[in-house]
Design a protein around this motif. Structure first.
Motif, mmCIF file in Angstrom:
data_model
loop_
_atom_site.group_PDB
_atom_site.id
_atom_site.type_symbol
_atom_site.label_atom_id
_atom_site.label_comp_id
_atom_site.label_asym_id
_atom_site.label_seq_id
_atom_site.Cartn_x
_atom_site.Cartn_y
_atom_site.Cartn_z
ATOM 1 N N ALA A 1 0.840 -1.208 0.000
ATOM 2 C CA ALA A 1 0.000 0.000 0.000
ATOM 3 C C ALA A 1 0.873 1.255 0.000
ATOM 4 O O ALA A 1 0.578 2.235 -0.699
ATOM 5 N N GLY A 2 1.961 1.221 0.782
ATOM 6 C CA GLY A 2 2.870 2.362 0.823
ATOM 7 C C GLY A 2 3.557 2.595 -0.509
ATOM 8 O O GLY A 2 3.636 3.728 -1.001
ATOM 9 N N LEU A 3 4.043 1.517 -1.135
ATOM 10 C CA LEU A 3 4.705 1.652 -2.443
ATOM 11 C C LEU A 3 3.722 2.100 -3.521
ATOM 12 O O LEU A 3 4.091 2.845 -4.439
ATOM 13 N N CYS A 4 2.474 1.657 -3.413
ATOM 14 C CA CYS A 4 1.458 2.102 -4.364
ATOM 15 C C CYS A 4 1.298 3.622 -4.294
ATOM 16 O O CYS A 4 1.251 4.305 -5.323
ATOM 17 N N ARG A 5 1.234 4.150 -3.068
ATOM 18 C CA ARG A 5 1.114 5.607 -2.903
ATOM 19 C C ARG A 5 2.362 6.332 -3.424
ATOM 20 O O ARG A 5 2.267 7.404 -4.020
ATOM 21 N N VAL A 6 3.516 5.741 -3.194
ATOM 22 C CA VAL A 6 4.759 6.337 -3.703
ATOM 23 C C VAL A 6 4.723 6.425 -5.224
ATOM 24 O O VAL A 6 4.968 7.494 -5.818
ATOM 25 N N TYR A 7 4.398 5.308 -5.887
ATOM 26 C CA TYR A 7 4.429 5.276 -7.354
ATOM 27 C C TYR A 7 3.339 6.164 -7.959
ATOM 28 O O TYR A 7 3.550 6.759 -9.024
#
Length: 428
Positions: A195-201
């Motif tokens: 979920a965190g990486l999704c927000r980053v990308y």
């Protein structure tokens, strides 16, 4: 800085000086009671180890009762006492800083403070390659990187967030190979990382990599009974596809989420969010259909059941519904809902708020389009008063509203009203 602490009450004097109050004799019982009271208040006589236990228990108690400021204040004490008991570089010190960082992030949403204490936690940990770290150290590193990643998202430092989440993923893999993490905890942590990486990308405008993280989350959730998390992932995928201009794909993801929500969590918050998102996507399609109104009404009912009519989420969905009604030619219904919402918005956001000003402006605009100039003038003047105090007279919104008020004032039925009132007063 360890964060803003709530105001403390001034400690009352335990007993008056013998030279005050006429030098009255306090008596032996009063002296003993005062001495005992002072002993309880004086922290110096309590060993730091016991004080540390006391503040740790108190922090848990305050968090459980929703007293988050007091909880953070307790954790600040824990950091200082842990350093006093164990020294500056110790696993316990790293853990204390990590707990404080996590509290800042989870309980208050304060990114800079969480970043600062995450950094201090890493500094307190001994340097060692991941392959040779103990399981306990790996656990501390994992939680530290997760907190640092979440804090970096809040402060919009996306490269730092990406680095923290990828490091956390590597550490989680090392723990799994050692058998140092349960399957349930592994899934929970990997979902948080994805979920965190999704927000980053998404923030980096890399939609395909963001969608890959969503797919990874769906794989993890496939065998879990977690309808809320699954719906949330589908909503993220829909938002990404909508950002790419792929409305059909967005509706496909939201339809899956809606089916899950209606069968498992129809009146819960995530169900309301899914119906709201679906309503927005359907209403943005080429032809507006009755299904958009149905989804809006469904979301409002679920928001009302889960969070109440005065919650910002309910009021935001209601505003979106009113804009849909306005574009669909249902001005009268739109104005009726907006007028009824004013009391709730004043209660939730305050009399001098953007939400109240925007609502008044919308109502006045509809009244003006319907030719009700006198009422539009009154509503727009009220909007101007709010905006003048909220933004200041020189703000572009205030100046635009000022021009609208002046234009309405020149309308015949508005300009004639003071003259008629003056003539009635003269006749009387």
């Amino acid at each position: 800085m360890d964060g803003a602490q709530p105001g403390t009450k001034t400690r009352s004097r335990s007993f008056d000086s013998p030279t005050e109050g006429g030098g009255a004799d306090l008596g032996s019982d009063a002296l003993r009671a005062s001495a005992t009271h002072c002993a309880k208040k004086e922290p110096a006589i309590i060993p730091p180890e016991e004080k540390l236990k006391h503040f740790e228990e108190q922090a848990r108690m305050h968090e459980g009762s929703g007293e988050f400021d007091a909880c953070i204040q307790d954790l600040v004490h824990c950091v200082a006492l842990t350093r006093l008991v164990h020294g500056k570089e110790h696993l316990e010190v790293a853990q204390a800083h990590g707990r404080l960082a996590e509290a800042y992030l989870r309980l208050k949403g304060w990114g800079p403070q969480a970043q600062e204490h995450s950094a201090r936690a890493r500094e307190a940990l001994p340097f060692c390659p991941v392959a040779s770290c103990s399981a306990h150290t790996l656990q501390l590193l994992l939680h530290t990187h997760l907190t640092a990643g979440g804090a970096a998202l809040l402060t919009h430092t996306l490269e730092e967030a990406q680095s923290s989440f990828l490091e956390a993923e590597q550490i989680l893999g090392a723990l799994r190979r050692r058998g140092g993490v349960s399957e349930e905890e592994e899934v929970k942590t990997q979902l948080r990382i994805s979920a965190g990486l999704c927000r980053v990308y998404r923030g980096q405008n890399r939609p395909d990599k963001a969608l890959n993280q969503c797919e990874k989350s769906l794989q993890l959730l496939r065998d879990c009974e977690k309808p809320e998390e699954t719906c949330s992932v589908y909503r993220d995928m829909a938002a990404i596809e909508q950002g790419k201009g792929q409305l059909d794909r967005a509706m496909e993801h939201l339809s899956k989420a809606h089916a899950i929500a209606m069968s498992h969590i129809p009146e819960q918050l995530e169900g309301a969010r899914v119906s709201h998102s679906l309503a927005l996507v359907v209403s943005a399609a080429a032809e507006r259909s009755a299904s958009a109104a149905q989804y809006f009404e469904q979301s409002l009912a679920a928001y009302e059941a889960s969070v109440g009519r005065q919650d910002p989420a309910f009021l935001a969905a209601q505003d979106d519904f009113c804009h849909f009604l306005l574009l669909s030619g249902q001005q009268e219904r739109c104005v009726g809902i907006q007028q009824a919402s004013l009391a709730s918005k004043r209660s939730t956001f305050g009399d001098l708020s953007a939400e109240v000003a925007d609502t008044l402006q919308l109502i006045a605009s509809v009244e003006m389009s319907e030719g009700r100039m006198r009422q539009a003038y009154k509503t727009m003047a009220e909007c101007l008063e709010v905006q003048s105090l909220l933004y200041g007279p020189q703000h572009k919104k205030t100046q635009a509203t000022q021009q609208a008020v002046e234009m309405l004032a020149r309308a015949p039925e508005v300009a004639e009203a003071p003259q008629k009132q003056s003539r009635r007063t003269t006749w009387q």
